[in-house]
Design an enzyme around this catalytic site. Structure first.
Site, PDB file in Angstrom:
ATOM      1  N   ARG A 117      20.402  52.388   0.054  1.00  0.00           N
ATOM      2  CA  ARG A 117      18.952  52.386   0.360  1.00  0.00           C
ATOM      3  C   ARG A 117      18.633  51.896   1.651  1.00  0.00           C
ATOM      4  O   ARG A 117      18.272  52.604   2.381  1.00  0.00           O
ATOM      5  CB  ARG A 117      18.385  51.468  -0.897  1.00  0.00           C
ATOM      6  CG  ARG A 117      17.008  51.528  -0.944  1.00  0.00           C
ATOM      7  CD  ARG A 117      15.786  51.103  -0.001  1.00  0.00           C
ATOM      8  NE  ARG A 117      16.147  49.577   0.066  1.00  0.00           N
ATOM      9  CZ  ARG A 117      15.331  48.889   0.778  1.00  0.00           C
ATOM     10  NH1 ARG A 117      14.478  49.462   1.540  1.00  0.00           N
ATOM     11  NH2 ARG A 117      15.520  47.654   0.928  1.00  0.00           N
ATOM     12  N   ASP A 118      18.676  50.724   1.999  1.00  0.00           N
ATOM     13  CA  ASP A 118      18.145  50.270   3.143  1.00  0.00           C
ATOM     14  C   ASP A 118      19.054  51.093   4.371  1.00  0.00           C
ATOM     15  O   ASP A 118      18.598  51.080   5.442  1.00  0.00           O
ATOM     16  CB  ASP A 118      18.171  48.703   3.221  1.00  0.00           C
ATOM     17  CG  ASP A 118      17.286  47.935   4.365  1.00  0.00           C
ATOM     18  OD1 ASP A 118      16.745  48.901   4.932  1.00  0.00           O
ATOM     19  OD2 ASP A 118      17.288  46.830   4.587  1.00  0.00           O
TER      20      ASP A 118
ATOM     21  N   HIS B  94      17.905  38.621   2.304  1.00  0.00           N
ATOM     22  CA  HIS B  94      18.242  40.031   2.948  1.00  0.00           C
ATOM     23  C   HIS B  94      18.172  39.907   4.324  1.00  0.00           C
ATOM     24  O   HIS B  94      16.938  39.539   4.660  1.00  0.00           O
ATOM     25  CB  HIS B  94      17.182  41.027   1.966  1.00  0.00           C
ATOM     26  CG  HIS B  94      17.284  42.317   2.945  1.00  0.00           C
ATOM     27  ND1 HIS B  94      18.013  43.296   2.242  1.00  0.00           N
ATOM     28  CD2 HIS B  94      16.725  42.777   4.127  1.00  0.00           C
ATOM     29  CE1 HIS B  94      18.066  44.509   3.058  1.00  0.00           C
ATOM     30  NE2 HIS B  94      17.125  44.108   4.057  1.00  0.00           N
TER      31      HIS B  94
ATOM     32  N   HIS C 295      19.020  40.958   8.383  1.00  0.00           N
ATOM     33  CA  HIS C 295      19.379  42.013   9.526  1.00  0.00           C
ATOM     34  C   HIS C 295      19.896  41.393  10.591  1.00  0.00           C
ATOM     35  O   HIS C 295      19.842  40.104  11.065  1.00  0.00           O
ATOM     36  CB  HIS C 295      17.983  42.743   9.887  1.00  0.00           C
ATOM     37  CG  HIS C 295      17.732  43.856   8.949  1.00  0.00           C
ATOM     38  ND1 HIS C 295      17.743  45.202   8.850  1.00  0.00           N
ATOM     39  CD2 HIS C 295      17.145  43.347   7.674  1.00  0.00           C
ATOM     40  CE1 HIS C 295      17.485  45.723   7.930  1.00  0.00           C
ATOM     41  NE2 HIS C 295      16.941  44.680   6.891  1.00  0.00           N
TER      42      HIS C 295
ATOM     43  N   CYS D  79      14.498  49.192   8.743  1.00  0.00           N
ATOM     44  CA  CYS D  79      13.252  49.763   8.183  1.00  0.00           C
ATOM     45  C   CYS D  79      12.499  50.661   8.709  1.00  0.00           C
ATOM     46  O   CYS D  79      11.953  50.481  10.209  1.00  0.00           O
ATOM     47  CB  CYS D  79      12.344  48.421   7.835  1.00  0.00           C
ATOM     48  SG  CYS D  79      10.681  48.867   7.231  1.00  0.00           S
TER      49      CYS D  79
ATOM     50  N   ASN E 170      21.138  46.313   9.118  1.00  0.00           N
ATOM     51  CA  ASN E 170      21.356  45.519   8.255  1.00  0.00           C
ATOM     52  C   ASN E 170      22.820  44.405   8.675  1.00  0.00           C
ATOM     53  O   ASN E 170      23.758  44.920   9.391  1.00  0.00           O
ATOM     54  CB  ASN E 170      21.879  45.985   6.719  1.00  0.00           C
ATOM     55  CG  ASN E 170      20.458  46.395   5.885  1.00  0.00           C
ATOM     56  OD1 ASN E 170      19.696  45.834   5.506  1.00  0.00           O
ATOM     57  ND2 ASN E 170      20.358  47.789   6.098  1.00  0.00           N
TER      58      ASN E 170
END
Length: 307
Positions: A16-17, A208, A210, A241, A250
């Site tokens: 996903r990310d 979450h 980065h 993002c 990430n």
């Protein structure tokens, strides 16, 4: 093994990310292969896709197809990103049972990312919770830009706490605190995680992070020490993002795993994970940003974790 205590579950968010900023695309079959390979290696939780509009995030266009091919046992370990009750409804119909309902702490980023105000997203959450409960699922409250916003700058902790304390979010099983831009520092992460844990209704806390400023692992360890029971990472530090200028990859899953040493992780499993990541990133034509993966290619062969 030097396992970190207290322990936290790693959720790998590569599919996903991780894929959001890549130019490469993965077929449904390749995504299924990735999911099953990571689960077989022992990765405990995965974020496997998003209900974002495919014209805006093309790499997520086959999320429903992926969900439909997974078994109930596999789906129990997989999460899908959602932003509206309709997203939850469509994902649930395809088999999803774990939903990450995400919106931003700031209106500016929420408008850029989701196309509505933070208040509008929060107002819709009870309907999303109800749909998840109807299928015996669980839903997380995911607060993006919990520390800084690319448009508004610093985000006050009180803003994040107000969202987490709002009665419309009380149906969430977890609160996800996101360092979307990777600009937070360990003491800041520990402070906010601790406050959310102590000052809001009792729920699991997820971090979450980065690695934009090189503090992804440090912030993750700080979050775990402060009470986070799940942390996110992506293979090789992939992703970011597309609606947050300045957001880079990430925190690498390999770096988090090497630092925390969960009991299922052995040197041989770690080496297999590094090899798998190298193949996937080569296919996507993306660099491997994981320091631990680079270390695994060290000529110091006497170390068990080296390839």
């Amino acid at each position: 093994m030097f396992t970190l205590e207290p322990a936290a579950v790693l959720r790998d968010v590569t599919l996903r990310d991780g894929l959001q900023l890549t130019g490469g695309m993965l077929s449904t079959e390749r995504k299924l292969e990735t999911i099953r390979s990571l689960l077989a290696l022992g990765v405990e939780s995965l974020e496997i896709g998003s209900m974002a509009r495919p014209d805006l995030v093309p790499s997520m266009a086959n999320t429903l197809e992926v969900l439909a091919e997974l078994t109930p046992a596999e789906l129990a370990r997989c999460w899908v990103w959602v932003a509206t009750p309709r997203h939850v409804e469509r994902a649930a119909a395809a088999g999803a049972r774990n939903f990450q309902y995400c919106f931003s702490a700031t209106d500016a980023h929420n408008q850029a990312n989701i196309g509505r105000t933070t208040e509008a997203s929060l107002a819709a959450m009870p309907a999303a919770v109800e749909i998840s409960r109807d299928v015996d699922g669980q839903i997380q409250l995911c607060i993006a830009t919990s520390f800084t916003c690319p448009f508004d700058g610093h985000v006050a902790p009180s803003r994040v706490l107000a969202i987490a304390q709002d009665e419309r979010a009380l149906g969430a099983s977890h609160v996800v605190i996101c360092d979307t831009l990777g600009q937070a520092v360990p003491a800041q992460v520990a402070s906010l995680i601790s406050r959310v844990r102590l000052e809001t209704p009792s729920r699991e806390i997820v971090f979450h992070g980065h690695d934009t400023w090189g503090l992804g692992v440090a912030n993750t360890l700080s979050a775990i020490s402060a009470g986070a029971t799940m942390v996110d990472g992506a293979l090789g530090g992939l992703g970011g993002c597309p609606f947050a200028p300045g957001a880079s990859g990430n925190t690498a899953s390999e770096d988090i795993l090497f630092a925390t040493r969960p009991r299922w992780l052995t040197p041989s499993i770690f080496r297999a994970l590094v090899s798998f990541t190298e193949g996937l990133l080569s296919e996507l034509d993306e660099p491997n940003r994981s320091k631990a993966a680079q270390g695994a290619r060290s000529p110091a062969k006497a170390f068990d974790w080296v390839m």
